[in-house]
Each structure stands twice: as C-alpha cells, then as structure tokens.
Design an enzyme around this catalytic site. Structure first.
Site, PDB file in Angstrom:
ATOM      1  N   ARG A  80      20.408 -17.093  44.087  1.00 51.24           N
ATOM      2  CA  ARG A  80      20.651 -17.489  42.687  1.00 51.24           C
ATOM      3  C   ARG A  80      19.706 -18.597  42.226  1.00 51.24           C
ATOM      4  O   ARG A  80      20.110 -19.471  41.462  1.00 51.24           O
ATOM      5  CB  ARG A  80      22.108 -17.927  42.485  1.00 51.24           C
ATOM      6  CG  ARG A  80      23.145 -16.882  42.835  1.00 51.24           C
ATOM      7  CD  ARG A  80      23.094 -15.725  41.843  1.00 51.24           C
ATOM      8  NE  ARG A  80      24.231 -14.854  42.024  1.00 51.24           N
ATOM      9  CZ  ARG A  80      25.280 -14.809  41.193  1.00 51.24           C
ATOM     10  NH1 ARG A  80      25.327 -15.560  40.150  1.00 51.24           N
ATOM     11  NH2 ARG A  80      26.256 -13.968  41.429  1.00 51.24           N
TER      12      ARG A  80
ATOM     13  N   ARG B 177      21.268 -20.038  35.713  1.00 49.55           N
ATOM     14  CA  ARG B 177      21.735 -21.048  34.763  1.00 49.55           C
ATOM     15  C   ARG B 177      21.380 -22.479  35.093  1.00 49.55           C
ATOM     16  O   ARG B 177      21.459 -23.344  34.228  1.00 49.55           O
ATOM     17  CB  ARG B 177      23.247 -20.904  34.577  1.00 49.55           C
ATOM     18  CG  ARG B 177      23.567 -19.690  33.724  1.00 49.55           C
ATOM     19  CD  ARG B 177      25.027 -19.363  33.762  1.00 49.55           C
ATOM     20  NE  ARG B 177      25.424 -19.029  35.122  1.00 49.55           N
ATOM     21  CZ  ARG B 177      26.677 -18.844  35.502  1.00 49.55           C
ATOM     22  NH1 ARG B 177      27.652 -19.028  34.644  1.00 49.55           N
ATOM     23  NH2 ARG B 177      26.953 -18.500  36.738  1.00 49.55           N
TER      24      ARG B 177
ATOM     25  N   TYR C 298      34.738  -4.902  43.076  1.00 50.30           N
ATOM     26  CA  TYR C 298      34.635  -4.993  41.612  1.00 50.30           C
ATOM     27  C   TYR C 298      35.149  -3.723  40.940  1.00 50.30           C
ATOM     28  O   TYR C 298      35.839  -3.771  39.922  1.00 50.30           O
ATOM     29  CB  TYR C 298      33.189  -5.268  41.181  1.00 50.30           C
ATOM     30  CG  TYR C 298      32.770  -6.699  41.446  1.00 50.30           C
ATOM     31  CD1 TYR C 298      33.296  -7.749  40.697  1.00 50.30           C
ATOM     32  CD2 TYR C 298      31.872  -7.015  42.462  1.00 50.30           C
ATOM     33  CE1 TYR C 298      32.942  -9.065  40.944  1.00 50.30           C
ATOM     34  CE2 TYR C 298      31.510  -8.321  42.719  1.00 50.30           C
ATOM     35  CZ  TYR C 298      32.043  -9.340  41.966  1.00 50.30           C
ATOM     36  OH  TYR C 298      31.703 -10.646  42.218  1.00 50.30           O
TER      37      TYR C 298
ATOM     38  N   ARG D 137      17.139 -16.600  27.784  1.00 47.23           N
ATOM     39  CA  ARG D 137      18.323 -15.727  27.736  1.00 47.23           C
ATOM     40  C   ARG D 137      19.119 -15.864  26.435  1.00 47.23           C
ATOM     41  O   ARG D 137      20.035 -15.066  26.196  1.00 47.23           O
ATOM     42  CB  ARG D 137      19.252 -16.065  28.919  1.00 47.23           C
ATOM     43  CG  ARG D 137      18.945 -15.366  30.236  1.00 47.23           C
ATOM     44  CD  ARG D 137      19.303 -13.888  30.223  1.00 47.23           C
ATOM     45  NE  ARG D 137      20.596 -13.622  29.587  1.00 47.23           N
ATOM     46  CZ  ARG D 137      21.781 -13.839  30.142  1.00 47.23           C
ATOM     47  NH1 ARG D 137      21.862 -14.265  31.377  1.00 47.23           N
ATOM     48  NH2 ARG D 137      22.897 -13.607  29.477  1.00 47.23           N
TER      49      ARG D 137
ATOM     50  N   ASP E 158      21.383  -7.741  38.938  1.00 48.17           N
ATOM     51  CA  ASP E 158      22.738  -8.045  39.397  1.00 48.17           C
ATOM     52  C   ASP E 158      23.206  -6.892  40.258  1.00 48.17           C
ATOM     53  O   ASP E 158      22.724  -5.761  40.111  1.00 48.17           O
ATOM     54  CB  ASP E 158      23.700  -8.260  38.223  1.00 48.17           C
ATOM     55  CG  ASP E 158      25.002  -8.883  38.707  1.00 48.17           C
ATOM     56  OD1 ASP E 158      25.058 -10.113  38.845  1.00 48.17           O
ATOM     57  OD2 ASP E 158      25.945  -8.135  39.016  1.00 48.17           O
TER      58      ASP E 158
HETATM   59  O1  1CP Z   1      18.105 -15.838  41.548  1.00 49.33           O
HETATM   60  C1  1CP Z   1      19.011 -15.010  41.637  1.00 49.33           C
HETATM   61  O2  1CP Z   1      19.546 -14.811  42.748  1.00 49.33           O
HETATM   62  C2  1CP Z   1      19.448 -14.287  40.419  1.00 49.33           C
HETATM   63  C3  1CP Z   1      19.713 -12.840  40.535  1.00 49.33           C
HETATM   64  C4  1CP Z   1      21.172 -12.487  40.818  1.00 49.33           C
HETATM   65  C5  1CP Z   1      21.711 -12.079  42.030  1.00 49.33           C
HETATM   66  C6  1CP Z   1      21.034 -12.055  43.374  1.00 49.33           C
HETATM   67  C7  1CP Z   1      22.199 -12.402  39.849  1.00 49.33           C
HETATM   68  C8  1CP Z   1      22.071 -12.743  38.425  1.00 49.33           C
HETATM   69  N1  1CP Z   1      23.303 -11.848  40.433  1.00 49.33           N
HETATM   70  C9  1CP Z   1      23.035 -11.662  41.770  1.00 49.33           C
HETATM   71  C10 1CP Z   1      23.891 -11.067  42.791  1.00 49.33           C
HETATM   72  C11 1CP Z   1      25.352 -11.052  42.584  1.00 49.33           C
HETATM   73  N2  1CP Z   1      26.063 -10.766  41.458  1.00 49.33           N
HETATM   74  C12 1CP Z   1      26.272 -11.257  43.627  1.00 49.33           C
HETATM   75  C13 1CP Z   1      25.875 -11.518  45.051  1.00 49.33           C
HETATM   76  C14 1CP Z   1      25.452 -12.927  45.201  1.00 49.33           C
HETATM   77  C15 1CP Z   1      26.573 -13.914  45.320  1.00 49.33           C
HETATM   78  O3  1CP Z   1      27.448 -13.729  46.180  1.00 49.33           O
HETATM   79  O4  1CP Z   1      26.544 -14.889  44.554  1.00 49.33           O
HETATM   80  C16 1CP Z   1      27.556 -11.138  43.107  1.00 49.33           C
HETATM   81  C17 1CP Z   1      28.868 -11.292  43.845  1.00 49.33           C
HETATM   82  C18 1CP Z   1      27.424 -10.825  41.726  1.00 49.33           C
HETATM   83  C19 1CP Z   1      28.495 -10.593  40.749  1.00 49.33           C
HETATM   84  C20 1CP Z   1      28.388 -11.547  39.632  1.00 49.33           C
HETATM   85  N3  1CP Z   1      27.502 -11.416  38.613  1.00 49.33           N
HETATM   86  C21 1CP Z   1      29.093 -12.758  39.462  1.00 49.33           C
HETATM   87  C22 1CP Z   1      30.157 -13.329  40.408  1.00 49.33           C
HETATM   88  C23 1CP Z   1      31.518 -13.132  39.838  1.00 49.33           C
HETATM   89  C24 1CP Z   1      32.623 -13.358  40.872  1.00 49.33           C
HETATM   90  O5  1CP Z   1      33.160 -12.369  41.408  1.00 49.33           O
HETATM   91  O6  1CP Z   1      32.933 -14.532  41.150  1.00 49.33           O
HETATM   92  C25 1CP Z   1      28.617 -13.332  38.264  1.00 49.33           C
HETATM   93  C26 1CP Z   1      29.079 -14.620  37.634  1.00 49.33           C
HETATM   94  C27 1CP Z   1      27.606 -12.473  37.748  1.00 49.33           C
HETATM   95  C28 1CP Z   1      26.766 -12.689  36.551  1.00 49.33           C
HETATM   96  C29 1CP Z   1      25.391 -13.133  36.846  1.00 49.33           C
HETATM   97  N4  1CP Z   1      24.509 -12.476  37.688  1.00 49.33           N
HETATM   98  C30 1CP Z   1      23.306 -13.145  37.700  1.00 49.33           C
HETATM   99  C31 1CP Z   1      23.431 -14.278  36.822  1.00 49.33           C
HETATM  100  C32 1CP Z   1      22.336 -15.260  36.511  1.00 49.33           C
HETATM  101  C33 1CP Z   1      24.735 -14.253  36.311  1.00 49.33           C
HETATM  102  C34 1CP Z   1      25.345 -15.249  35.345  1.00 49.33           C
HETATM  103  C35 1CP Z   1      25.427 -14.665  33.990  1.00 49.33           C
HETATM  104  C36 1CP Z   1      24.524 -15.263  32.975  1.00 49.33           C
HETATM  105  O7  1CP Z   1      23.599 -16.050  33.216  1.00 49.33           O
HETATM  106  O8  1CP Z   1      24.784 -14.921  31.775  1.00 49.33           O
END
Ligand code: 1CP
Length: 355
Positions: A38, A42, A162, A51, A87
């Site tokens: 990540r 943000r 999910y 964004r 994602d």
């Molecule tokens: O630099 C990076 O790693 C960004 C790319 C990235 C990755 C690798 C994003 C962007 N998502 C992910 C993987 C991801 N998505 C995982 C595996 C990593 C981890 O365990 O953290 C998981 C579980 C998700 C699901 C997801 N997507 C969540 C978690 C929700 C929960 O169950 O608690 C969330 C909040 C998202 C949204 C998301 N994905 C990525 C971003 C930057 C965001 C935030 C949304 C935004 O900025 O509007």
C-alpha cells in the site's frame, strides 16, 4: 542463476539484477531492498490530488492514472520495487460481479455469493476483460527502467470472504459457515477463484511484471487444520499456474504466524511475514528454500524517528542470517502515515545495509 527470473522479453538485465529480484532469488545484494505494501495511496498528497472526484474502481481502469499513481511512491521514497496500482476485487468487477469500493469501507458486493446458483456468476477471466491492466503494465515497465514492478492478486480465500460476506468482515462468519457446511460447493468456489486469480496474474506477468504477490490478507482467521484442508489447495493451484514464467512469487497474509509452515508449502518463492513473529522465528517456521519479506509494524511509522529506527534495526538484526530478505511492513501503509517517515525509513534501511 536459479530457475526464477530468467530474463523475459520485458525485463532488462538491469531489472533482473536489481536488489529486489536478487533478494527474491536469495542471491547476495548490494543493500537490503525495501518496498511497502500500500505504498501508493492515501498517505500521499499527490495521490489524493490525482484521485479527486474519481471513484476508486474507475481509477483502476485508467492506464494513465494507474501509471502515475504507481510511480508516485517510487519517485518520492526511492523504494526498490513498484506495486501495480489496482485492487484485489478488480478481476471480479471485470467478470461482471456487481461490486463497488466504497470510501472508508472497502469492497462491497451487491448480491453476495452463497449458493450453487450464485456460482454461475463467477465466469472465467479472459485477458480481454482487463485490457486496461495490460496497457498500464506496459506503460509502467517502460517508465520504471531498472525498478521492478510487482503485480498482485487476491488469494482465493480472501476473495471468497468479500464475495460471501458482501463486504469487509471481522469474523468471516458466512464464509466459514459455507466452508464447514458445504465443503463441495466451497471447493468449487475456491477452484473458480483460483482460475480467475491465476488469469489475472498471468495478464500482469505477460505484460511485463517482474514479480507477483498473492494477498491472502484474511487467511490468519483460520486454524492451520482448516487452512490446510480448505484453502491451501486453491493457493497451490495459483502458484503452480504461474510457476512456468520464472518470475518470483510472493505469498502474504496477516496474523498468519501459526500458518507460516503451511504457507511455505504453497509454492511461493518468498513468504511475507506480519509483525507478530520475529523474522528469524518466521524463517524456522517457513523452512529452507524461501526468501522472506517483512515485517515492521506499520504503526511504528507514527513513533519518533529514533524509536522507528530502533524497531527497523531489530527487524534487520532478526533477518541478518536469512539468505534473502526484502524489507517491508508487516501489513499495508496506514492511510494517515506521514510520508516523510516512509522516505526516512527507506534511507535508513539502505544506509544500514549497504555493503
Ligand atoms: O500501493 C499499493 O499497494 C496500492 C495498491 C492496492 C493493493 C495492493 C490497493 C489499492 N489495494 C490493494 C490490495 C487489497 N485490497 C488488499 C490486500 C492488501 C491488504 O491486505 O491490505 C485487500 C484486502 C483489499 C481490499 C480493500 N480495498 C480494502 C480493505 C477493506 C477491508 O476488508 O478492511 C480497502 C479499504 C480497499 C480500497 C482500496 N484499495 C486500494 C486503495 C488505495 C484503496 C483505498 C480507497 C481509496 O483510496 O479511495
């Protein structure tokens, strides 16, 4: 050179010789490579700016934006690898599952998958479903030069959670109800997800990704017996599906201290470790023949600089004897992290480990 990372059509020898890919292959490195799960997102003001007004899933489908966002942390922090901005639910959206990523919540699935009839909605993923991914990876590998690009996908269990729960879940109760209550349907569901995940990883590798990471973020919710019986076979299938490309495969989950032995058997070249288990103990649990990635607690970035450096030093000390160590956090960068603390951490790891 080991079997992994034969130069592919997309990779220059500078990429193949990067500290990150050398560490994945457990070869000597000029410094311990570092990147952050990540790292794009943000915590970066430049991310929030590009964004603005664009929904998360829409941004994942725009190669220009994906390229810019993926490059942002590489420029700012001088990390040793980029992670593709996308994602884990993108391939599910691409096959027509009605889902959205809601700000402040995460992925939300309109109609959860809970019955045999629901399985029909999970068709196979074709490369043509995610042409924007192929395009973005191509643009990125051209821009990144020697810096390797890590592609990724969600592991079958974490995606299933999910889909079955309909959104983020603390206890995964519907998921486990299906797993225990209808093992046949469960196995079929995970098998389909393994196919989708494998196809999504292949698209990224064929477009030029230098390594791939399988995120089984929520596998730590399982006992080792349940993991072995009901989850491991699907993850093995994914790693086998991409073994032939010769790019390193990384396997990561949170709270997986008790599962590290089993995860080490799934077939990955590198196992990610969260912050709950010291790296030397993790190495014993994973067993020989794997590099390790990890494992600073992401909350340590909120501590004063001296405390952060002390904690990072501990991770380096615990990983000193490992043949391959990639420095990372034990989970993703927290959204309110000070980006300057991340830059300082990269500098610290590089300086402390330079040979
Ligand atoms: O630099 C990076 O790693 C960004 C790319 C990235 C990755 C690798 C994003 C962007 N998502 C992910 C993987 C991801 N998505 C995982 C595996 C990593 C981890 O365990 O953290 C998981 C579980 C998700 C699901 C997801 N997507 C969540 C978690 C929700 C929960 O169950 O608690 C969330 C909040 C998202 C949204 C998301 N994905 C990525 C971003 C930057 C965001 C935030 C949304 C935004 O900025 O509007």
């Amino acid at each position: 050179m080991s079997a992994i990372n034969r130069p592919t059509g997309h990779q220059t020898s500078a990429t193949v010789d990067s500290a990150f890919l050398k560490a994945c292959r457990r070869e000597p490195v000029p410094h311990t490579p570092v990147w952050f799960m990540r790292q794009a997102g943000r915590s970066l003001p430049e991310y929030r700016k590009v964004r603005e007004g664009i929904a998360m899933l829409d941004s994942c489908m725009r190669p220009d934006l994906v390229t810019e966002i993926t490059l942002q942390p590489v420029r700012r922090h001088k990390v040793d690898a980029a992670i593709f901005f996308s994602d884990i639910v993108v391939p599910l959206k691409a096959i027509g599952i009605d889902l959205d990523i809601k700000p402040g919540i995460g992925p939300v699935v309109e109609q959860p998958i809970r019955s045999r009839a629901d399985l029909d909605r999970l068709r196979a993923l074709e490369p043509g479903d995610v042409e924007y991914v192929t395009e973005a990876v191509g643009m990125l590998t051209a821009e990144l030069g020697a810096t390797p690009l890590v592609g990724f996908a969600g592991a079958p269990f974490t995606l299933a959670s999910y889909l079955i729960e309909g959104g983020p879940s603390r206890n995964h109760e519907h998921t486990k109800a299906l797993m225990y209550g209808d093992p046949e349907l469960w196995a079929e569901l995970l098998d389909r997800l393994a196919g989708i995940t494998s196809a999504f990883l292949k698209v990224q590798i064929e477009a030029g990704a230098s390594a791939v990471q399988l995120f089984d973020s929520w596998a730590g919710a399982l006992s080792v017996a349940d993991y072995r019986q009901s989850v491991l076979p699907a993850s093995v299938k994914v790693f086998e599906a991409v073994a032939g490309y010769g790019v390193p495969r990384i396997h990561f989950g949170v709270g997986t201290g008790e599962l590290l032995g089993a995860m080490g058997e799934a077939g990955a070249d590198v196992v990610g470790v969260d912050w709950r288990v010291p790296m030397d103990e993790a190495a014993r649990r994973v067993g020989p023949g794997r590099a390790l990635q990890g494992n600073l607690d992401p909350a340590v970035l909120f501590a004063p600089r001296e405390a952060m450096e002390r904690k990072a030093r501990t991770v380096l000390d615990e990983a000193r004897e490992l043949p391959g160590h990639i420095f990372n956090l034990g989970h993703g960068v927290l959204p309110t992290t000070d980006p300057d603390a991340l830059t300082r951490l990269v500098e610290y790891v590089h300086t402390e480990t330079a040979v």
